[in-house]
Design a protein around this motif. Structure first.
Motif, PDB file in Angstrom:
ATOM      1  N   THR A   1       0.816  -1.220   0.000  1.00 17.15           N
ATOM      2  CA  THR A   1       0.000   0.000   0.000  1.00 17.15           C
ATOM      3  C   THR A   1       0.850   1.272   0.000  1.00 17.15           C
ATOM      4  OG1 THR A   1      -0.209  -0.346   2.374  1.00 17.15           O
ATOM      5  CG2 THR A   1      -2.150  -0.824   1.033  1.00 17.15           C
ATOM      6  N   GLY A   2       2.176   1.109   0.113  1.00 17.11           N
ATOM      7  CA  GLY A   2       3.034   2.295   0.056  1.00 17.11           C
ATOM      8  C   GLY A   2       3.561   2.728   1.410  1.00 17.11           C
ATOM      9  N   LYS A   3       3.721   1.764   2.329  1.00 15.40           N
ATOM     10  CA  LYS A   3       4.172   2.129   3.675  1.00 15.40           C
ATOM     11  C   LYS A   3       5.593   2.695   3.656  1.00 15.40           C
ATOM     12  CE  LYS A   3       3.256  -2.007   5.327  1.00 15.40           C
ATOM     13  NZ  LYS A   3       2.592  -2.629   4.165  1.00 15.40           N
ATOM     14  N   GLU A   4       6.464   2.023   2.914  1.00 15.58           N
ATOM     15  CA  GLU A   4       7.850   2.521   2.881  1.00 15.58           C
ATOM     16  C   GLU A   4       7.926   3.877   2.175  1.00 15.58           C
ATOM     17  OE1 GLU A   4      10.857  -0.283   2.118  1.00 15.58           O
ATOM     18  OE2 GLU A   4      12.377   1.230   1.694  1.00 15.58           O
TER      19      GLU A   4
ATOM     20  N   ASP B   1      -8.382   6.734  -7.742  1.00 17.36           N
ATOM     21  CA  ASP B   1      -6.918   6.628  -7.663  1.00 17.36           C
ATOM     22  C   ASP B   1      -6.398   5.413  -8.418  1.00 17.36           C
ATOM     23  OD1 ASP B   1      -6.819   8.852  -6.174  1.00 17.36           O
ATOM     24  OD2 ASP B   1      -6.063   7.922  -4.335  1.00 17.36           O
ATOM     25  N   ILE B   2      -7.220   4.364  -8.504  1.00 19.09           N
ATOM     26  CA  ILE B   2      -6.757   3.144  -9.170  1.00 19.09           C
ATOM     27  C   ILE B   2      -6.386   3.462 -10.613  1.00 19.09           C
ATOM     28  CG2 ILE B   2      -7.360   0.805  -9.878  1.00 19.09           C
ATOM     29  CD1 ILE B   2      -9.134   0.532  -7.529  1.00 19.09           C
TER      30      ILE B   2
ATOM     31  N   ARG C   1     -11.969  -4.329 -15.606  1.00 21.41           N
ATOM     32  CA  ARG C   1     -11.389  -5.384 -14.754  1.00 21.41           C
ATOM     33  C   ARG C   1     -10.476  -4.781 -13.686  1.00 21.41           C
ATOM     34  NH1 ARG C   1     -14.774  -9.288 -15.817  1.00 21.41           N
ATOM     35  NH2 ARG C   1     -14.668 -10.110 -17.936  1.00 21.41           N
ATOM     36  N   ILE C   2      -9.730  -3.754 -14.046  1.00 18.51           N
ATOM     37  CA  ILE C   2      -8.840  -3.111 -13.071  1.00 18.51           C
ATOM     38  C   ILE C   2      -9.657  -2.581 -11.899  1.00 18.51           C
ATOM     39  CG2 ILE C   2      -7.379  -1.084 -12.663  1.00 18.51           C
ATOM     40  CD1 ILE C   2      -6.257  -1.462 -15.509  1.00 18.51           C
ATOM     41  N   LYS C   3     -10.819  -1.994 -12.250  1.00 13.83           N
ATOM     42  CA  LYS C   3     -11.626  -1.395 -11.180  1.00 13.83           C
ATOM     43  C   LYS C   3     -12.317  -2.435 -10.309  1.00 13.83           C
ATOM     44  CE  LYS C   3     -12.560   2.727 -13.816  1.00 13.83           C
ATOM     45  NZ  LYS C   3     -13.593   3.297 -14.684  1.00 13.83           N
ATOM     46  N   GLU C   4     -12.661  -3.593 -10.888  1.00 21.14           N
ATOM     47  CA  GLU C   4     -13.421  -4.563 -10.088  1.00 21.14           C
ATOM     48  C   GLU C   4     -12.513  -5.549  -9.357  1.00 21.14           C
ATOM     49  OE1 GLU C   4     -15.962  -7.096 -12.464  1.00 21.14           O
ATOM     50  OE2 GLU C   4     -14.248  -8.250 -13.177  1.00 21.14           O
ATOM     51  N   TYR C   5     -11.245  -5.643  -9.765  1.00 18.33           N
ATOM     52  CA  TYR C   5     -10.327  -6.592  -9.143  1.00 18.33           C
ATOM     53  C   TYR C   5     -10.039  -6.169  -7.698  1.00 18.33           C
ATOM     54  CZ  TYR C   5      -6.036  -9.420  -8.677  1.00 18.33           C
ATOM     55  OH  TYR C   5      -5.075 -10.296  -8.265  1.00 18.33           O
ATOM     56  N   GLU C   6      -9.717  -7.157  -6.859  1.00 20.05           N
ATOM     57  CA  GLU C   6      -9.544  -6.900  -5.425  1.00 20.05           C
ATOM     58  C   GLU C   6      -8.176  -6.286  -5.061  1.00 20.05           C
ATOM     59  OE1 GLU C   6     -11.273  -7.946  -2.183  1.00 20.05           O
ATOM     60  OE2 GLU C   6     -12.742  -7.157  -3.612  1.00 20.05           O
ATOM     61  N   TRP C   7      -7.186  -6.490  -5.884  1.00 16.42           N
ATOM     62  CA  TRP C   7      -5.817  -6.023  -5.645  1.00 16.42           C
ATOM     63  C   TRP C   7      -5.284  -6.382  -4.260  1.00 16.42           C
ATOM     64  CZ3 TRP C   7      -3.516  -5.207  -9.917  1.00 16.42           C
ATOM     65  CH2 TRP C   7      -4.243  -4.711 -11.010  1.00 16.42           C
ATOM     66  N   PRO C   8      -5.168  -7.694  -3.969  1.00 17.95           N
ATOM     67  CA  PRO C   8      -4.623  -8.084  -2.654  1.00 17.95           C
ATOM     68  C   PRO C   8      -3.191  -7.575  -2.451  1.00 17.95           C
ATOM     69  CG  PRO C   8      -4.766  -9.987  -4.154  1.00 17.95           C
ATOM     70  CD  PRO C   8      -5.509  -8.857  -4.806  1.00 17.95           C
ATOM     71  N   GLY C   9      -2.446  -7.406  -3.542  1.00 10.75           N
ATOM     72  CA  GLY C   9      -1.064  -6.893  -3.407  1.00 10.75           C
ATOM     73  C   GLY C   9      -0.991  -5.386  -3.597  1.00 10.75           C
ATOM     74  N   ASN C  10      -2.163  -4.755  -3.680  1.00 11.26           N
ATOM     75  CA  ASN C  10      -2.277  -3.299  -3.720  1.00 11.26           C
ATOM     76  C   ASN C  10      -1.417  -2.617  -4.789  1.00 11.26           C
ATOM     77  OD1 ASN C  10      -4.264  -2.703  -1.530  1.00 11.26           O
ATOM     78  ND2 ASN C  10      -2.848  -4.062  -0.452  1.00 11.26           N
TER      79      ASN C  10
END
Ligand code: ATP
Ligand code: MG
Length: 456
Positions: A179-182, A324-325, A354-363
């Motif tokens: 998610t961008g922590k670093e 943002d996606i 598809r980009i918008k509906e995908y879950e993005w577990p790896g963000n």
């Protein structure tokens, strides 16, 4: 009024300039290099007129050229106008080579000189404006280390980052993986007063306990077999800067105690060492696990949690960031397209869907990786869902369900853009063939491409 510094030793000329220019400028006078430099430092004028023959060597250009160099060294943007006798044109040219803006030959005609001065101030102001603008643009794009986001959630995150950057409080960054922590930690560091110091990241979950201890705290010679020389750890290395402890939830209990001690009194001890070492490092931590759970299970000290979590930043998962996606997707698309020398211009309608509906577990990291891979492998100008590995079992049909929340006009435009892109791609961006296939004229096609920001 603009400030003008006149460095001139002749009384007559000074009087002439004073009467001629006092209505237009705030004037400062100096008769020697020393005085001239002192006045320059004091008033920082944008424009200076400079006589080359100054005491004690009135007959040579030596003093004047020295004065010019000093001024340019102090502020290279100063416009210095050389005032010179007819005989030393050559010196005037030398002066131009050394950074003077212009020269003017005596005798002085005030109205001519006024024009030169006006132009010099005008240019100085333009250049200054330009520099400011550039700086502002640079600052804005690098300010957050390239972190991008327009969504309400991310704007709130950016606000917090800006607010905490100026203080030295510990910050805990929470968020799913990728998610961008670093990146957020780097942004805090780069906005802080420590930005000149080091940013030292270490992943507490990736290193076995005893190794982690010596990595973090360092060791004295002979502390254990193989400790041949005394070595500083990451804490000391980060002194004056920021220590970023990633996966803090994995920090072993023994080291949690040492970290707690550091947070309380800014002191650490190397392994095998007996002396306290004071370290001036800011601590930023990150975790993608629920620390509360770890506290309940006795794997994480509650008192440490309170210390490191003075400020907590929660990075929302990508799927909760709305528009943002696509913003990020397009950013990565143009970045990698350029990097790999490809000519990829956009996503097909289905791919966007598809980009918008995908879950993005790896963000964000997963989005970045999928787009990078797709661009590397493709020869097309438009990425399809299958290029991104996002083809799902269910066929993609344009149904009202895909477009909930959009007006009919918006839906029509989305489809129109997609159809145009697909046709352009099929015809290798041949405008004539594309227009023929779509049954429209070439000007109409150009018009539509302009409307949808499709560039050839
Ligand atoms: N808001 C953003 N704008 C642009 N790029 C981003 C953004 N957030 C993350 N990235 C990019 O995504 C990638 C992953 O970010 P980062 O390594 O900071 O995530 P992380 O949360 O530390 O991941 P992990 O939990 O896997 O360690 C990096 O390449 C980073 O540059
Ligand atoms: Mg990370």
């Amino acid at each position: 009024m603009e400030k003008l510094l006149i460095i001139e030793d002749s009384k007559d000329i000074k009087t002439q300039l004073k009467w001629g220019l006092k209505k237009d400028y705030t004037l400062f006078f100096a008769s020697s290099v020393k005085d001239g430099i002192a006045q320059f430092k004091k008033h920082s004028p944008k424009v200076v007129t400079l006589d080359l023959g100054l005491p004690p060597h009135e007959d040579t250009a030596e003093e004047g050229l020295r004065c010019l160099s000093e001024i340019i060294k102090l502020n290279p943007f100063t416009k210095v106008i050389i005032i010179t006798g007819n005989s030393d044109r050559e010196h005037a040219l030398t002066a131009i080579e050394r950074g003077a803006y212009d020269y003017y030959c005596k005798p002085i005609n005030i109205s001519e000189l006024k024009i030169i001065l006006k132009r010099a101030f005008h240019l100085a102001n333009l250049e200054r404006e330009n520099r400011n603008l550039k700086e502002r643009v640079n600052r804005r794009s690098t300010e957050l280390c390239g972190m991008v986001g327009q969504s309400h959630e991310m704007r709130a995150v950016f606000d917090t980052i800006r607010r905490v950057a100026t203080s030295d409080v510990p910050v805990l960054i929470q968020g799913e993986s990728g998610t961008g922590k670093e990146l957020a930690a780097r942004a805090i560091h780069s906005l802080s007063m420590r930005s000149e110091g080091r940013f030292v990241p270490i992943n507490c979950g990736a290193i076995p306990e005893n190794l982690l201890e010596s990595e973090l705290f360092g060791y004295e010679k002979g502390a254990f077999t193989g400790a041949d020389t005394s070595t500083a750890g990451k804490f000391e290395y980060a002194s004056g800067g920021t220590l970023f402890l990633d996966e803090i939830g994995d920090l072993p209990l023994k080291l949690q105690v040492k970290l707690l001690r550091f947070l309380q009194d800014k002191k650490i001890q190397r392994i095998g060492g007996h002396e306290d070492i004071t370290v001036d490092a800011r601590i930023i931590t990150a975790t993608n696990v629920d620390i509360q759970q770890a506290i309940k299970e006795g794997r994480f000290r509650e008192d440490l949690f309170f210390r490191i979590g003075v400020v907590t930043i929660k990075l929302p998962p990508l799927r909760e960031r709305g528009e943002d996606i696509m913003l990020l997707a397009n950013l990565f698309l143009s970045r990698f397209s350029k990097e790999f020398g490809k000519n990829v211009k956009g996503f097909s309608l289905e791919a966007q869907h598809r980009i918008k509906e995908y879950e993005w577990p790896g963000n964000v990291r997963e989005l970045e990786n999928r787009i990078q891979r797709a661009i590397l492998l493709t020869d097309k100008t438009v990425l399809e869902a299958s290029d991104l590995g996002l083809k799902s079992e269910s066929p993609f049909t344009v149904s009202s369900k895909n477009y909930s929340g959009l007006t009919l006009k918006e839906i029509r435009e989305l489809i129109e853009k997609d159809v145009i892109l697909a046709s352009l791609d099929r015809h290798k961006w041949n405008i004539l063939k594309t227009a023929q296939e779509l049954g429209i004229s070439r000007p109409t096609l150009y018009e539509l491409m302009r409307k949808y920001h499709i560039k050839l």
